[in-house]
Design an enzyme around this catalytic site. Structure first.
Site, mmCIF file in Angstrom:
data_model
loop_
_atom_site.group_PDB
_atom_site.id
_atom_site.type_symbol
_atom_site.label_atom_id
_atom_site.label_comp_id
_atom_site.label_asym_id
_atom_site.label_seq_id
_atom_site.Cartn_x
_atom_site.Cartn_y
_atom_site.Cartn_z
ATOM 1 N N VAL A 11 8.095 5.022 5.024
ATOM 2 C CA VAL A 11 8.629 4.759 3.807
ATOM 3 C C VAL A 11 10.064 4.584 3.698
ATOM 4 C CG1 VAL A 11 8.517 5.139 1.077
ATOM 5 C CG2 VAL A 11 6.527 5.538 2.473
ATOM 6 N N ARG A 43 15.506 15.070 12.447
ATOM 7 C CA ARG A 43 15.878 14.611 14.021
ATOM 8 C C ARG A 43 16.505 13.161 13.593
ATOM 9 N NH1 ARG A 43 9.913 14.723 16.111
ATOM 10 N NH2 ARG A 43 9.523 14.099 13.767
ATOM 11 N N LYS A 103 3.678 12.981 -4.742
ATOM 12 C CA LYS A 103 2.692 13.129 -5.635
ATOM 13 C C LYS A 103 2.048 14.638 -5.464
ATOM 14 C CE LYS A 103 -0.519 11.464 -2.023
ATOM 15 N NZ LYS A 103 0.406 10.840 -1.371
ATOM 16 N N GLU A 127 7.053 6.393 -9.679
ATOM 17 C CA GLU A 127 6.259 5.297 -9.875
ATOM 18 C C GLU A 127 5.444 5.202 -8.373
ATOM 19 O OE1 GLU A 127 3.710 2.872 -11.133
ATOM 20 O OE2 GLU A 127 5.496 2.824 -12.517
ATOM 21 N N GLU A 188 -5.666 8.901 8.668
ATOM 22 C CA GLU A 188 -4.819 10.008 9.427
ATOM 23 C C GLU A 188 -5.453 10.636 10.414
ATOM 24 O OE1 GLU A 188 -1.348 10.105 9.293
ATOM 25 O OE2 GLU A 188 -1.168 8.925 7.406
ATOM 26 N N LYS A 203 -3.046 12.644 -7.612
ATOM 27 C CA LYS A 203 -2.805 11.559 -8.413
ATOM 28 C C LYS A 203 -3.665 11.495 -9.586
ATOM 29 C CE LYS A 203 -2.483 8.671 -4.036
ATOM 30 N NZ LYS A 203 -2.993 7.763 -3.183
ATOM 31 N N GLY A 305 0.987 2.476 2.241
ATOM 32 C CA GLY A 305 1.854 1.845 3.167
ATOM 33 C C GLY A 305 3.162 1.617 3.071
#
Length: 430
Positions: A11, A43, A103, A127, A188, A203, A305
């Site tokens: 992100v 890193r 979140k 948001e 994941e 959420k 995403g």
């Protein structure tokens, strides 16, 4: 307007790319250019995809970056509880606006962040913490502020929605559908947070807090994962004209004593195929809001995403930057209602129960008697198989969850009930 970025993973790197690619438009929208003055990472030498970033921007001293006098807005996309909480509180108390996608932190201790924002006279925007790029939280916080929201129902986890959509479309079991989701990058390596409902519960807490003007934490949310949903459950749902979704449900209404309260839960549920959420497939998210004056509203789009989440982050950055230039603030936290949390035992819904039973005379009457004893009314009964493979599928009318739990507990003690194959809630129907 000078920005500090905490975290530069998927992100964060997309945030940097959008800041660069849309620099001219962002300047026009805000009335001043945005300048990224530092990026705090663990890193600094790690490759950040294809996004070109000036190495001089990187630092491992997040707190030092936050405390710089020339920083106006702090963007936090690190995630987790600590050290993110300390960093955000430090920035807000110093009067610096914060944009976060965290979140988990908001659901666990959002009150501390809002208190710090009030203390420092700063903006707190988030948001991107729910449903990615879908514009959802600001409508709840601002657009619907003059209305009374009564219920929020949502599909807020793309991984579980992909898995359940795949099971519905192909007849696959949970394990096979999870393997497909992992191969395609939707799940994941450790999918626990998604499939056990932790992500959706966080959420749900954020949505309920905004919708009902009450501080709701993740600990207040009843949570049940979807790992127990079988191909048989999906087939049974199809036979009823339903599909199964992992839903977050937040409702405002009276408790058993007539006191106005809030119920928040996350669990798999059957919903009719006519319901607006039933057609939400793949890894998409959707949230269905019901309000007294506005009626029914639907928010739909990609809920996860790097790029969709970064889009929501940038939207908040624009709002925060414009406020600082104008010398104004975003609407403060609205928690005037202070509504109590209604326990799951008082949640009223319908149920789908599959029982493996002995196929002999009087079985149905005995089972029906247990339901009647606990005041759970039966809507339909379907029996299939014979002898050792006899199965009863029972769908109830609406009843409190505590009544169902007592019913199931007693059924488990009957010698005519070999096992209770599944218990699923049914939402959205009469």
């Amino acid at each position: 307007m000078r920005l500090a970025l905490l975290g530069c993973g998927t992100v964060g790197a997309e945030v940097v790319r959008l800041l660069t690619d849309q620099a001219a438009d962002l300047t026009a929208r805000i009335g001043a250019p945005l300048e990224l003055v530092g990026i705090a990472v663990r890193r600094p030498g790690r490759r950040r995809g294809d996004v070109p970033i000036d190495p001089a921007l990187f630092t491992t001293d997040a707190l030092g970056l936050i405390k710089r006098d020339d920083v106006d807005v702090v963007i936090e996309v690190v995630g987790g509880i600590e050290p993110a909480r300390g960093w955000i509180v430090e920035a807000l108390r110093a009067g610096k606006s914060v944009v976060t996608a965290n979140k988990a932190l908001l659901a666990e201790d959002g009150g501390t962040l809002h208190d710090a924002a009030a203390e420092g006279g700063a903006d707190l925007y988030y948001e991107a913490s729910v449903a990615g790029a879908i514009p959802l939280l600001r409508p709840l916080r601002e657009s619907l502020h003059g209305d009374r929201i009564t219920r929020v129902t949502g599909i807020v986890n793309g991984t579980t929605n992909f898995i359940l959509s795949s099971m519905d479309a192909t007849g696959a079991g949970f394990t096979e559908a999870l393997e497909e989701a992992t191969e395609l990058g939707y799940a994941e390596a450790d999918p626990t947070a998604d499939v056990e409902g932790f992500d959706a519960a966080a959420k749900a807490a954020i949505l309920a807090s905004l919708a009902f003007h009450t501080r709701v934490t993740a600990a207040d949310v009843f949570r049940e994962g979807m790992t127990g949903v079988t191909a048989g459950d999906v087939a049974s749902a199809n036979a009823m004209g339903c599909t199964i979704k992992l839903l977050c449900l937040a409702e405002r209404g009276p408790d058993s004593h007539g006191t106005e309260s809030v119920s928040v839960r996350v669990h798999p549920a059957m919903i009719p195929r006519s319901h607006p959420l039933a057609s939400v497939g793949d890894a998409f998210n959707a949230v269905f809001v019901e309000a007294e004056a506005a009626g029914q509203l639907m928010f739909y789009g990609r809920g996860a995403g790097g790029t969709p989440t970064a889009s929501a982050v940038l939207g908040d950055v624009v709002a925060a930057a414009r406020n600082r230039l104008a010398g104004t603030r975003a609407p403060s936290e609205s928690v005037y209602a202070h509504l109590p949390i209604r326990p799951i035992g008082e949640a009223v819904t319908r149920y789908h129960i599959s029982l493996d039973v002995a196929d002999r005379q009087g079985v149905l009457a005995t089972v029906a008697g247990v339901f009647a004893k606990h005041e759970v009314s039966i809507a339909t009964v379907r029996q299939s198989g014979r002898e050792a493979d006899a199965t009863l599928v029972i769908v109830t009318h609406g009843a409190p969850d505590s009544h169902l739990a007592a019913t199931v507990a007693e059924l488990e003690q009957l010698d005519i009930v070999r096992s209770i194959a599944s218990v699923l809630r049914v939402e959205g129907g009469a």
